[in-house]
Design an enzyme around this catalytic site. Structure first.
Site, PDB file in Angstrom:
ATOM      1  N   SER A  16       0.850  -1.193   0.000  1.00 32.92           N
ATOM      2  CA  SER A  16       0.000   0.000   0.000  1.00 32.92           C
ATOM      3  C   SER A  16       0.879   1.233   0.000  1.00 32.92           C
ATOM      4  O   SER A  16       2.112   1.155   0.071  1.00 32.92           O
ATOM      5  CB  SER A  16      -0.937   0.006   1.222  1.00 32.92           C
ATOM      6  OG  SER A  16      -0.189   0.129   2.420  1.00 32.92           O
ATOM      7  N   ILE A  18       3.112   4.516  -0.364  1.00 32.43           N
ATOM      8  CA  ILE A  18       4.252   4.892  -1.196  1.00 32.43           C
ATOM      9  C   ILE A  18       4.880   3.676  -1.858  1.00 32.43           C
ATOM     10  O   ILE A  18       5.299   3.732  -3.028  1.00 32.43           O
ATOM     11  CB  ILE A  18       5.294   5.653  -0.346  1.00 32.43           C
ATOM     12  CG1 ILE A  18       4.719   6.997   0.111  1.00 32.43           C
ATOM     13  CG2 ILE A  18       6.585   5.874  -1.122  1.00 32.43           C
ATOM     14  CD1 ILE A  18       5.581   7.725   1.127  1.00 32.43           C
ATOM     15  N   SER A 142      12.123  10.794   6.228  1.00 32.27           N
ATOM     16  CA  SER A 142      10.936  11.598   6.507  1.00 32.27           C
ATOM     17  C   SER A 142      11.449  12.980   6.853  1.00 32.27           C
ATOM     18  O   SER A 142      12.615  13.147   7.223  1.00 32.27           O
ATOM     19  CB  SER A 142      10.165  11.024   7.709  1.00 32.27           C
ATOM     20  OG  SER A 142       9.267  11.966   8.241  1.00 32.27           O
ATOM     21  N   TYR A 155       9.181   7.343  16.635  1.00 30.96           N
ATOM     22  CA  TYR A 155       9.224   7.472  15.175  1.00 30.96           C
ATOM     23  C   TYR A 155      10.378   8.393  14.781  1.00 30.96           C
ATOM     24  O   TYR A 155      11.177   8.070  13.896  1.00 30.96           O
ATOM     25  CB  TYR A 155       7.895   8.013  14.670  1.00 30.96           C
ATOM     26  CG  TYR A 155       7.854   8.301  13.190  1.00 30.96           C
ATOM     27  CD1 TYR A 155       7.565   7.286  12.275  1.00 30.96           C
ATOM     28  CD2 TYR A 155       8.083   9.581  12.701  1.00 30.96           C
ATOM     29  CE1 TYR A 155       7.509   7.551  10.923  1.00 30.96           C
ATOM     30  CE2 TYR A 155       8.046   9.851  11.344  1.00 30.96           C
ATOM     31  CZ  TYR A 155       7.752   8.842  10.458  1.00 30.96           C
ATOM     32  OH  TYR A 155       7.718   9.098   9.111  1.00 30.96           O
ATOM     33  N   LYS A 159      13.821   7.635  12.565  1.00 29.09           N
ATOM     34  CA  LYS A 159      14.131   8.369  11.338  1.00 29.09           C
ATOM     35  C   LYS A 159      15.461   9.106  11.443  1.00 29.09           C
ATOM     36  O   LYS A 159      16.224   9.171  10.482  1.00 29.09           O
ATOM     37  CB  LYS A 159      12.984   9.334  11.016  1.00 29.09           C
ATOM     38  CG  LYS A 159      11.676   8.631  10.660  1.00 29.09           C
ATOM     39  CD  LYS A 159      11.853   7.673   9.481  1.00 29.09           C
ATOM     40  CE  LYS A 159      10.562   7.039   9.046  1.00 29.09           C
ATOM     41  NZ  LYS A 159      10.716   6.181   7.858  1.00 29.09           N
TER      42      LYS A 159
END
Length: 326
Positions: A16, A18, A142, A155, A159
């Protein structure tokens, strides 16, 4: 790689969002796809869509937190095509809410999927790149890899880690000019990802947008393979975040914190949920979730204006420091 015809491309998180959009973009470019995700049926749907375009596509259900499974993914690509030209570490999950409110096993899984998944994929493909003396590794970072993400601290940690890993690995590979390590830093993208994340904020997570389309991010990834670069921002908010935090980290931290606290206060109450962090969910198998999107083609006026504003702010802060010291 000016031509992607018959290039062998491995994409994780391809069921799903990207990942799916990028698989379709490479399929249209004539590449041969080896696709990975935890959900076997949506993954096979992506492979089928690629085949309908005319590309060869193999689906290999894979949990990137399992290093043995990721090695099996690389082996499957070599067995099917004899080489790997591109590897896209694309899996990304998150937990929203105060860090201390969410169970630690959820926080650990975010790091295992995002950061360790990237390390597992890189470890599996790098020996093939070294043997071939060429290859393009693309890591999904990100805008949260450039600036803080309050109420999604783990998160952000994952990243920041991916960005540091990519930059360090790039230097280790300076003696191998045919091998490229690229990082992609998009702003908010309209994918099922927000619905798949864990939510321990007690509030509905529904950013107002507008959002980038996953197809635009996919085009950037394909462009990176054709012309590799170390780091590329997608969308002016990502560029603005990079400039702002580089020039005024304290102000940017406080601004991001205030914005997130305000957004959560205004959001409607919602139940806590583990989302798809610990185990897959059947919902959200398309590229988009239906949020308002904006289409970006090249540098925008907003990115130029915010960049200039960031530079002016930095100059003003520096001048203030010099005056105080003088």
């Amino acid at each position: 790689m000016p031509s992607l015809t018959n290039a062998v491309v491995v994409i994780t998180g391809a069921s799903s969002g990207i990942g799916k959009a990028t698989a379709l973009a490479f399929a249209r470019a004539g590449a041969r796809l080896v696709l990975a995700a935890r959900r076997s049926e949506p993954l096979e749907d992506t492979a089928r869509d690629c085949r309908q375009i005319g590309a060869a596509a193999l689906s290999v259900p894979t949990d990137v937190t399992d290093e043995v499974a990721v090695q099996a993914l690389a082996d499957a690509a070599i067995e099917a095509h004899g080489r790997i030209d591109v590897w896209f570490n694309n899996v990304g999950i998150g937990v929203v809410g105060p860090y201390w409110e969410a169970p630690l096993d959820l926080q650990k899984r975010v790091v295992e999927a995002n950061l360790m998944g990237t390390l597992h994929g890189t470890y599996a493909v790098l020996p093939h790149f070294l043997r071939q003396r060429r290859g393009v590794l693309v890591n999904m970072v990100s805008m949260g890899g450039w600036s803080p993400t309050p109420f999604a601290a783990t998160y952000a940690a994952s990243k920041y880690g991916i960005r540091g890993f990519s930059a360090s690995l790039r230097q280790e590979l300076t003696g191998h000019p045919g091998i490229h390590v690229c990082g992609v830093f998009p702003a908010l993208v309209d994918t099922p990802g927000l619905a798949h994340g864990a939510n321990y904020s007690g509030r509905a997570i529904d950013p107002p947008g507008p959002f980038l389309t996953p197809e635009h991010v996919a085009d950037v990834v394909v462009g990176l393979v054709r012309r590799p670069r170390a780091e590329v921002a997608v969308g002016w908010p990502a560029t603005a975040a990079r400039i702002a935090y580089g020039l005024a980290p304290g102000l940017t931290e406080r601004g991001a914190g205030a914005a997130m606290r305000g957004a959560l206060r205004r959001a409607r109450p919602d139940l806590r949920s583990d989302g798809a962090v610990m185990r897959p969910v059947p919902t959200g198998t398309g590229t988009r979730s239906g949020k308002p999107v904006w289409h970006v083609r090249g540098p925008s006026l907003g990115s130029v204006a915010l960049g200039g504003l960031g530079l002016l702010l930095g100059a003003e802060l520096l001048a203030g420091v010099l005056v105080r010291r003088g």
